[in-house]
Design a protein around this motif. Sequence first.
Motif, PDB file in Angstrom:
ATOM      1  N   ALA A 161       4.806   8.036   1.096  1.00 52.78           N
ATOM      2  CA  ALA A 161       6.161   7.711   0.609  1.00 52.78           C
ATOM      3  C   ALA A 161       6.172   6.354  -0.105  1.00 52.78           C
ATOM      4  O   ALA A 161       6.876   6.170  -1.108  1.00 52.78           O
ATOM      5  CB  ALA A 161       7.151   7.719   1.782  1.00 52.78           C
ATOM      6  N   THR A 162       5.379   5.411   0.400  1.00 52.75           N
ATOM      7  CA  THR A 162       5.332   4.089  -0.233  1.00 52.75           C
ATOM      8  C   THR A 162       4.750   4.199  -1.639  1.00 52.75           C
ATOM      9  O   THR A 162       5.269   3.601  -2.592  1.00 52.75           O
ATOM     10  CB  THR A 162       4.468   3.122   0.623  1.00 52.75           C
ATOM     11  N   PRO A 217       9.984  -1.428   3.455  1.00 46.57           N
ATOM     12  CA  PRO A 217      11.031  -0.619   4.114  1.00 46.57           C
ATOM     13  C   PRO A 217      10.797   0.883   3.979  1.00 46.57           C
ATOM     14  O   PRO A 217      11.075   1.645   4.915  1.00 46.57           O
ATOM     15  CB  PRO A 217      12.332  -1.042   3.422  1.00 46.57           C
ATOM     16  N   VAL A 218      10.268   1.328   2.846  1.00 45.56           N
ATOM     17  CA  VAL A 218       9.991   2.760   2.699  1.00 45.56           C
ATOM     18  C   VAL A 218       8.954   3.191   3.732  1.00 45.56           C
ATOM     19  O   VAL A 218       9.058   4.268   4.326  1.00 45.56           O
ATOM     20  CB  VAL A 218       9.482   3.083   1.264  1.00 45.56           C
ATOM     21  N   ALA A 219       7.968   2.318   3.982  1.00 43.12           N
ATOM     22  CA  ALA A 219       6.897   2.661   4.923  1.00 43.12           C
ATOM     23  C   ALA A 219       7.435   2.776   6.344  1.00 43.12           C
ATOM     24  O   ALA A 219       7.145   3.747   7.048  1.00 43.12           O
ATOM     25  CB  ALA A 219       5.780   1.621   4.849  1.00 43.12           C
ATOM     26  N   LEU A 231       0.966  -2.381   2.319  1.00 46.19           N
ATOM     27  CA  LEU A 231       2.332  -2.556   2.847  1.00 46.19           C
ATOM     28  C   LEU A 231       2.669  -1.599   3.989  1.00 46.19           C
ATOM     29  O   LEU A 231       3.830  -1.270   4.205  1.00 46.19           O
ATOM     30  CB  LEU A 231       3.372  -2.399   1.717  1.00 46.19           C
ATOM     31  N   GLN A 232       1.640  -1.145   4.724  1.00 48.99           N
ATOM     32  CA  GLN A 232       1.853  -0.177   5.813  1.00 48.99           C
ATOM     33  C   GLN A 232       1.893  -0.841   7.184  1.00 48.99           C
ATOM     34  O   GLN A 232       1.296  -1.901   7.381  1.00 48.99           O
ATOM     35  CB  GLN A 232       0.711   0.848   5.807  1.00 48.99           C
ATOM     36  N   PRO A 233       2.551  -0.186   8.154  1.00 51.99           N
ATOM     37  CA  PRO A 233       2.438  -0.637   9.540  1.00 51.99           C
ATOM     38  C   PRO A 233       0.983  -0.488   9.985  1.00 51.99           C
ATOM     39  O   PRO A 233       0.256   0.345   9.422  1.00 51.99           O
ATOM     40  CB  PRO A 233       3.301   0.351  10.331  1.00 51.99           C
ATOM     41  N   TYR A 234       0.555  -1.249  10.983  1.00 52.79           N
ATOM     42  CA  TYR A 234      -0.824  -1.130  11.474  1.00 52.79           C
ATOM     43  C   TYR A 234      -1.118   0.291  11.929  1.00 52.79           C
ATOM     44  O   TYR A 234      -0.243   0.988  12.418  1.00 52.79           O
ATOM     45  CB  TYR A 234      -1.085  -2.136  12.595  1.00 52.79           C
ATOM     46  N   GLY A 235      -2.372   0.673  11.743  1.00 54.56           N
ATOM     47  CA  GLY A 235      -2.799   2.016  12.133  1.00 54.56           C
ATOM     48  C   GLY A 235      -3.161   2.851  10.919  1.00 54.56           C
ATOM     49  O   GLY A 235      -3.228   4.069  11.001  1.00 54.56           O
ATOM     50  N   VAL A 285      -2.372  11.494  -1.128  1.00 58.30           N
ATOM     51  CA  VAL A 285      -2.399  10.033  -1.281  1.00 58.30           C
ATOM     52  C   VAL A 285      -3.850   9.526  -1.311  1.00 58.30           C
ATOM     53  O   VAL A 285      -4.162   8.562  -2.019  1.00 58.30           O
ATOM     54  CB  VAL A 285      -1.503   9.336  -0.222  1.00 58.30           C
ATOM     55  N   VAL A 286      -4.749  10.207  -0.592  1.00 54.66           N
ATOM     56  CA  VAL A 286      -6.166   9.810  -0.650  1.00 54.66           C
ATOM     57  C   VAL A 286      -6.731  10.096  -2.050  1.00 54.66           C
ATOM     58  O   VAL A 286      -7.527   9.316  -2.586  1.00 54.66           O
ATOM     59  CB  VAL A 286      -6.979  10.501   0.463  1.00 54.66           C
TER      60      VAL A 286
END
Length: 452
Positions: free
Chosen positions: A321-322, A72-74, A267-271, A104-105
């Motif tokens: 954010a995740t 949900p955070v993602a 846990l991320q959306p595609y892309g 994040v990287v």
Amino acid sequence: MKAQDVRLADETIARLRGYAQALAKSGSLWETGPELDDRGQRAIDLLVTRLSNMYPYGDPRYIGQILKPPHPVAWLAQSLTSLINPNNHALDGGPATAELEKEVVAKLATMFGYEKHLGHLTSSGTIANLEALWVARELRPNETIVSGGSAHYTHERMCRLLGVAHEAIGQDNQGRMDMEQLEARLQRGGVGTVVVTLGTTGLGALDQVHVAAELAHRYGVRLHVDAAYGGFHSLLAQGDTPLVDPAPFRAVKRADSVVVDPHKHGLQPYGCGSVLFADPAVGKLYSHDSPYTYFTSGDLHLGEISLECSRAGASAAAFWATVEALGLDRSGLGAILADGRNAALAIADAVRDSATLNLVVEPELDIVCIFPEHPTTSRVSAGSEKMFSTLAEQDWHLALLRVESTWLTKRYPSLEVDSDYVTVLRSCVMKPEHLAIVDDFVAAVTRAALDS
Ligand SMILES: *Cc1c(COP(=O)(O)O)cnc(C)c1O
């Protein structure tokens, strides 16, 4: 059941419609710009209807392909940031999201044990691997790239695209790259880069990165780790009681480059994929002029170190954010992956003791492949396909995988080979909710196998 016949539950569709209405009410972020008019609203209503033709990816009984809803955070972070729609190509396309991406990287680099790095997010694992292979070709021109026989199919295709020779190394009976064959190939010479896979897409097998790193060092070749699927399982290799074989994960820091897909186990959306290089100096390959200065300056434009131009700043925001919410450690994201891994281990325990089902290999991550007990490979294939359909009718969604018959019979010598390939059932046990359904799942596949 055919893909075009599947349908989400009515409650799920109603909830989706509820989100559409709530978001429409919140209006636009900006004072100016297009408003959502009646025709736009009707298009959204129609979209919700059209979206109903989907498998229930969020349901624990969906245990087929590498698919699950984002955290949900993602999705909140992604949706919010897309209202601004920054582009992480150039700093002025999204100063904030470029900063989030670099942060994040850097955390990914720490997870893999890289002391220095150059890296960025990409739109997918395929593009991230392409970039690593392109760098490999630039540094080792006219030399062959080798990958395992069960490596992702895109490596071979990308080598063709890059105009570089590619060879596959055979697999051992656990589905990992055969290290003896790799050494024999390196001895013959002409290889510039070895690609090992940390979590093969079919079986979740872990190539022996530590052995490959030793060989790469001895024979003076580059090493690239394709950890698109299994990279985040590094978190489970830490501590006194690792849940995965720690040796290959701990050796990633010795590789020249690594790819991990936040849109798979992050846990991320595609892309959202990513590529990291151990030597920041490879940055000079991206530019024709002004070679090195960009890459040491604090004001790095991400587009200057990326093959791609435009990329969604929203993806960087979502992943950042995740990681901020969960932590990129054993007790954060690691705890979520641990549940899937433990569920896979529990399923494997039950299948190992079963008279009607067999394990294709011992699962090394959270992918479990099984097949029904039958005397010949063609009967196994027919049985697996029948199980697949029977289970789908009961709302259990698995996937199918085709493997070479002679490879499978190395572990199952009594299986008679009467076909080149054999179809087995594959399950990606990648949701924490799978832990609660292990017994139901084993009961369902056992019943289906008896009837196959
Ligand atoms: C999924 C996967 C890829 C391809 O990544 P995409 O994000 O689907 O483009 C490459 N290698 C491995 C091992 C994978 O599992």
